[in-house]
Design an enzyme around this catalytic site. Structure first.
Site, PDB file in Angstrom:
ATOM      1  N   TYR A 120       0.858  -1.181   0.000  1.00 42.38           N
ATOM      2  CA  TYR A 120       0.000   0.000   0.000  1.00 42.38           C
ATOM      3  C   TYR A 120       0.897   1.235   0.000  1.00 42.38           C
ATOM      4  CZ  TYR A 120      -3.748   3.077   1.959  1.00 42.38           C
ATOM      5  OH  TYR A 120      -4.652   4.091   2.204  1.00 42.38           O
ATOM      6  N   LYS A 136      -1.289  -1.122  -4.126  1.00 39.14           N
ATOM      7  CA  LYS A 136      -2.346  -0.112  -4.027  1.00 39.14           C
ATOM      8  C   LYS A 136      -1.644   1.229  -4.114  1.00 39.14           C
ATOM      9  CE  LYS A 136      -5.999   1.679  -0.964  1.00 39.14           C
ATOM     10  NZ  LYS A 136      -5.549   3.079  -0.893  1.00 39.14           N
TER      11      LYS A 136
END
Length: 309
Positions: free
Chosen positions: A136, A166
């Site tokens: 992320y 992400k």
């Protein structure tokens, strides 16, 4: 595993006393599914995961994982300042049947190199070696700003269950180079709702965002029009989405409290935010939903929503 379409980053429902409210989650999941959302990235930034203790995070993940299905994937955020806590959260996500995990890098004592970041991620990912692992990337929160292309170049040989990134940052060059890396080997999920159209032009297939909780029908139309070649309509819809975000940010110094309150408008009351965030008051909420531009957009989205006001 490949994640596609709009993936919401759900708010964590809370009671007035600030405790988590698990009873809301099944209804919440049904709203997202009915509005065409393909998954939920739970306990992340929008879900106030870093403001919860590990037991609460596990309880929330367990409840959301009950909604995991072939057409709705649950991704559990396991980021922490402790590698051992992240390993425990990853093992737990695997046991409860979540589809994947995502992990924000440690933002307090930060890795000082890409190699250190890869080693940290490897140390977490091997806690459940069959579970798809997404890094992320959100440097505005973590302060970890390494090129993700450099990360993939090193991590691809070190983390067998790495599924992708992400990507919540505006560096579109780095984003696109990550998409192209090793013939498109990894899922690169775009994380900036306000410029989703930019990512579509670069070939994005999946996106994770907070406004997909309540505005998914708008973005679905945006994607459909873009794919049909109607760039002018897609551009207009992206502008509408920007107006929604602008209105939300106009009533609160931070985005999350006002955005979370909007779920009430769609029949899913997610309750307050947890300190240190500050809730908006009733007057601010009314000014938000009575904003002429926002109200028009919200009401148009309700035509596509499964719940009534």
């Amino acid at each position: 595993m490949s994640l596609r379409g709009l993936i919401a980053a759900p708010f964590t429902p809370m009671k007035k006393d600030g405790s988590i409210n698990l009873d809301i989650i099944p209804q919440y999941a049904e709203l997202l599914k009915a509005n065409g959302v393909s998954g939920g990235f739970v306990c992340g930034t929008t879900g106030e995961g870093m403001s919860m203790i590990m037991e609460e995070r596990m309880q929330v993940a367990e409840e959301w994982s009950k909604a995991d299905s072939s057409d709705f994937k649950v991704i559990v955020h396991i980021g922490s300042t402790s590698i051992e806590e992240s390993r425990m959260l990853m093992s737990h996500a695997d046991r409860i049947g979540a589809s994947a995990v995502g992990m924000m890098g440690p933002g307090y004592l930060k890795p000082d190199s890409v190699d250190a970041l890869v080693s940290y991620c490897k140390g977490v990912a091997n806690a459940a070696p069959e579970m798809p692992f997404y890094y992320y990337h959100m440097p505005s929160i973590t302060g970890i700003g390494f090129s993700m292309l450099s990360f993939l170049e090193k991590a691809s040989d070190e983390i067998p269950n790495l599924a992708g990134i992400k990507y919540t940052f505006e560096d579109l060059m780095d984003f696109h180079l990550c998409q192209k890396f090793d013939n498109g080997r990894y899922d690169i999920l775009f994380g900036r709702d306000e410029i989703l159209l930019c990512s579509l032009v670069l070939g994005a297939k999946g996106a994770v965002g907070s406004t997909y909780n309540f505005a998914a029908p708008l973005y679905t139309r945006l994607i459909s029009d873009f794919e049909a070649g109607d760039l002018e309509s897609a551009r207009t819809l992206q502008g509408d989405a920007m107006e929604v975000i602008k209105a939300i940010m106009s009533v609160s110094p931070t985005y999350l409290p006002a955005a979370k309150s909007l779920m009430k408008y769609f029949g899913v009351d997610c309750g307050p935010v947890r300190l240190p965030l500050t809730n908006i008051n009733d007057m601010q909420y009314r000014s938000l939903v009575d904003n002429k531009i926002l109200k028009k957009l919200l009401d148009s989205m309700k035509d596509y929503s499964c719940l009534e006001k």
